[in-house]
Design a protein around this motif. Structure first.
Motif, PDB file in Angstrom:
ATOM      1  N   PRO A 184       0.613   6.643 -14.722  1.00 48.74           N
ATOM      2  CA  PRO A 184       2.259   6.458 -15.306  1.00 48.74           C
ATOM      3  C   PRO A 184       2.554   5.574 -14.133  1.00 48.74           C
ATOM      4  O   PRO A 184       3.582   4.991 -14.212  1.00 48.74           O
ATOM      5  N   CYS A 185       1.463   5.757 -13.767  1.00 49.41           N
ATOM      6  CA  CYS A 185       1.943   5.289 -11.868  1.00 49.41           C
ATOM      7  C   CYS A 185       1.878   3.893 -11.699  1.00 49.41           C
ATOM      8  O   CYS A 185       0.855   3.146 -10.735  1.00 49.41           O
ATOM      9  N   ALA A 186       0.569   3.523 -13.011  1.00 53.42           N
ATOM     10  CA  ALA A 186       0.042   1.796 -13.136  1.00 53.42           C
ATOM     11  C   ALA A 186       0.665   1.051 -11.798  1.00 53.42           C
ATOM     12  O   ALA A 186       0.278   0.099 -11.445  1.00 53.42           O
ATOM     13  N   PRO A 187       2.651   0.481 -12.247  1.00 53.21           N
ATOM     14  CA  PRO A 187       2.881  -0.868 -11.777  1.00 53.21           C
ATOM     15  C   PRO A 187       3.123   0.042 -10.270  1.00 53.21           C
ATOM     16  O   PRO A 187       2.804  -1.025  -9.662  1.00 53.21           O
ATOM     17  N   THR A 188       2.743   1.101  -9.844  1.00 54.97           N
ATOM     18  CA  THR A 188       2.824   1.082  -8.460  1.00 54.97           C
ATOM     19  C   THR A 188       1.910   0.848  -8.066  1.00 54.97           C
ATOM     20  O   THR A 188       1.504   0.589  -6.514  1.00 54.97           O
ATOM     21  N   LEU A 189       0.277   1.504  -8.466  1.00 54.33           N
ATOM     22  CA  LEU A 189      -0.902   1.090  -8.012  1.00 54.33           C
ATOM     23  C   LEU A 189      -1.239   0.180  -7.622  1.00 54.33           C
ATOM     24  O   LEU A 189      -1.929  -0.408  -6.972  1.00 54.33           O
ATOM     25  N   ALA A 190      -0.830  -1.096  -8.964  1.00 54.21           N
ATOM     26  CA  ALA A 190      -0.869  -2.188  -8.185  1.00 54.21           C
ATOM     27  C   ALA A 190      -0.267  -3.069  -7.520  1.00 54.21           C
ATOM     28  O   ALA A 190      -0.384  -4.387  -6.786  1.00 54.21           O
ATOM     29  N   ARG A 191       1.550  -3.096  -7.043  1.00 54.12           N
ATOM     30  CA  ARG A 191       1.894  -3.102  -6.043  1.00 54.12           C
ATOM     31  C   ARG A 191       1.224  -2.677  -4.583  1.00 54.12           C
ATOM     32  O   ARG A 191       0.991  -3.560  -3.561  1.00 54.12           O
ATOM     33  N   LEU A 192       0.719  -1.092  -4.416  1.00 53.76           N
ATOM     34  CA  LEU A 192      -0.218  -0.710  -3.324  1.00 53.76           C
ATOM     35  C   LEU A 192      -1.166  -1.501  -3.462  1.00 53.76           C
ATOM     36  O   LEU A 192      -1.733  -2.010  -1.700  1.00 53.76           O
ATOM     37  N   ARG A 193      -2.179  -2.389  -3.988  1.00 52.32           N
ATOM     38  CA  ARG A 193      -3.333  -2.920  -3.871  1.00 52.32           C
ATOM     39  C   ARG A 193      -2.813  -4.108  -3.591  1.00 52.32           C
ATOM     40  O   ARG A 193      -3.956  -4.468  -2.942  1.00 52.32           O
ATOM     41  N   CYS A 194      -1.582  -4.693  -3.329  1.00 55.48           N
ATOM     42  CA  CYS A 194      -1.102  -5.880  -2.861  1.00 55.48           C
ATOM     43  C   CYS A 194      -1.603  -5.744  -0.668  1.00 55.48           C
ATOM     44  O   CYS A 194      -1.458  -6.415   0.071  1.00 55.48           O
ATOM     45  N   LEU A 195      -1.758  -3.966  -0.583  1.00 53.98           N
ATOM     46  CA  LEU A 195      -2.076  -4.375   0.991  1.00 53.98           C
ATOM     47  C   LEU A 195      -3.202  -4.343   1.194  1.00 53.98           C
ATOM     48  O   LEU A 195      -3.915  -3.813   0.658  1.00 53.98           O
ATOM     49  N   ARG A 196      -3.818  -4.774   2.641  1.00 54.65           N
ATOM     50  CA  ARG A 196      -4.937  -4.629   2.705  1.00 54.65           C
ATOM     51  C   ARG A 196      -5.898  -3.289   2.840  1.00 54.65           C
ATOM     52  O   ARG A 196      -4.791  -2.647   3.635  1.00 54.65           O
ATOM     53  N   GLY A 197      -6.671  -3.205   2.695  1.00 57.86           N
ATOM     54  CA  GLY A 197      -7.693  -2.127   3.313  1.00 57.86           C
ATOM     55  C   GLY A 197      -7.657  -0.773   1.788  1.00 57.86           C
ATOM     56  O   GLY A 197      -8.058   0.442   1.602  1.00 57.86           O
ATOM     57  N   ILE A 198      -6.419  -1.313   1.066  1.00 58.37           N
ATOM     58  CA  ILE A 198      -6.256  -0.689  -0.435  1.00 58.37           C
ATOM     59  C   ILE A 198      -6.453  -0.886  -1.292  1.00 58.37           C
ATOM     60  O   ILE A 198      -5.933  -1.815  -2.002  1.00 58.37           O
TER      61      ILE A 198
END
Length: 391
Positions: A214-228
């Motif tokens: 359910p959190c796939a869209p949020t997960l994809a956005r968080l991966r844009c940060l360095r180190g995550i």
């Protein structure tokens, strides 16, 4: 406070439970012990005179009772045990006293209720914590092997760090003259290899669930940060739950326990170590990610691939985070000579703010948001090499 409300406190256990009904007007307390599983309390709760407000402490029995009560429109909450105050002189603890105390404190409005996660989110969180447990077991297994060799005065003299492929091959080549030492090392190495296999399997399952969670869209956005990356983003989403329940990023950092403790009296104000509240796992993920901001801001190949296809505002937040946190690291470490551990905590606190900003960003970009593709996820080789360096 409304009149005529029945305040109910429950002390729930696996085989028997105790509940107390507190009448705030008369001060009368009715207690009863019930033998049975937690879900067997529902018929008893239905018989409580309405209006009624009920609560029990979060624990190993989970949220099944709360979900069942919610389905039947029974107002039953779950409170955080760590935030329930107990008098220092209270040395007697029984189920009956606990139930009465919960009912009285609920009537006083001094309980901190926790958010009940959905079944899907709780299932994902269990798998994330399973991987965290394997990581902790793997660290202990490696410490056992290292301490065993240290007692035998056998040292790794090769190039590179420990627990690389070369180091693992060296461990296999060690020979002992006695049978006891050979059996000890063989068993330790077998336990280590089993944990590696278990970790790889759980990480593969997490990578698969990341596409449909359910959190796939949020997960994809968080991966844009360095180190995550995938595992870190999954861990944060599973432990934090709904990011929108925090109105301000300061609330999130306080929830994660990465804010300093405080003791202020009169004109004297003292700040201590961080509070270490909530999830240890989420806090560790942010601290590990904070160390990536020691390096000069740059968008490498892996980060560019994770950011590909995302709206410009998300990528802009990621770049602002790099510049801000790197400058902050250099200021604290180089100019003010703070230890790395303290600097990492400060960077992790600010990084949580950028995570909140990305996770709660709700503009019209959602129609441009794409689901993460399987090619975006790290391979097992990439994941293992990163985790070897980190853990």
């Amino acid at each position: 406070m409304p009149d005529g409300i029945c305040w109910v406190g429950l002390d729930v256990h696996a085989r028997e439970s105790t509940f107390a009904i507190f009448d705030r007007d008369s001060g009368e307390v009715i207690t009863k012990r019930v033998v049975g599983r937690p879900h067997e309390l529902l018929p008893l709760l239905r018989g409580v005179e309405r209006p009624a407000r009920m609560v029990y402490e979060a624990g190993p029995t989970g949220y099944g009772l709360a979900r069942g009560a919610l389905a039947e429109e029974i107002e039953l909450g779950v409170c955080a045990p760590s935030k329930t105050e107990r008098p220092p002189a209270d040395r007697i603890k029984t189920d009956k006293r606990d139930a009465i105390r919960l009912a009285r404190v609920l009537a006083a409005g001094e309980l901190t209720l926790v958010t009940i996660p959905s079944v899907e989110r709780e299932q994902l969180r269990d798998l994330v914590r399973c991987r965290e447990d394997i990581r902790a077991d793997l660290v202990r297994a490696r410490h056992r092997i290292g301490n065993f060799l240290l007692r035998r005065e056998i040292y790794w003299e090769g190039t590179g760090e420990a627990w690389t492929r070369k180091h693992r091959s060296w461990l296999t080549s060690i020979k002992f003259a006695d049978h006891a030492s050979r059996s000890t090392l063989a068993d330790y190495l077998h336990a280590h290899d089993v944990l590696i296999s278990r970790r790889d399997q759980v990480e593969a399952d997490l990578a698969t669930l990341a596409l449909t969670a359910p959190c796939a869209p949020t997960l994809a956005r968080l991966r844009c940060l360095r180190g995550i990356d995938t595992l870190s983003a999954l861990g944060l989403c599973a432990e934090i739950g709904e990011w929108e329940r925090f109105d301000h990023p300061d609330q999130l950092s306080a929830y994660l326990g990465i804010v300093p403790s405080e003791h202020t009296t009169g004109r004297q104000r003292r700040l201590g170590s961080i509070t270490k509240a909530a999830s240890t796992h989420a806090r560790r993920l942010l601290v590990e990610a904070a160390y990536h901001y020691r390096r000069v801001p740059v968008v490498g190949e892996a980060l560019e691939r994770r950011q590909r296809g995302h709206p410009p505002e998300i990528i802009n937040i990621s770049w602002k985070a790099q510049r801000r946190l790197n400058a902050r690291w250099r200021q604290l470490r180089d100019a003010r000579r703070k230890p790395n551990g303290i600097v990492a905590i400060a960077i992790a606190r600010e990084l949580s703010h950028y995570c909140w900003e990305i996770a709660t960003c709700t503009t019209t970009r959602n129609r441009h948001q794409r689901q993460p593709a399987a090619s975006d996820l790290p391979t097992h080789a990439d994941t293992n090499s990163r985790l070897t360096d980190t853990h």
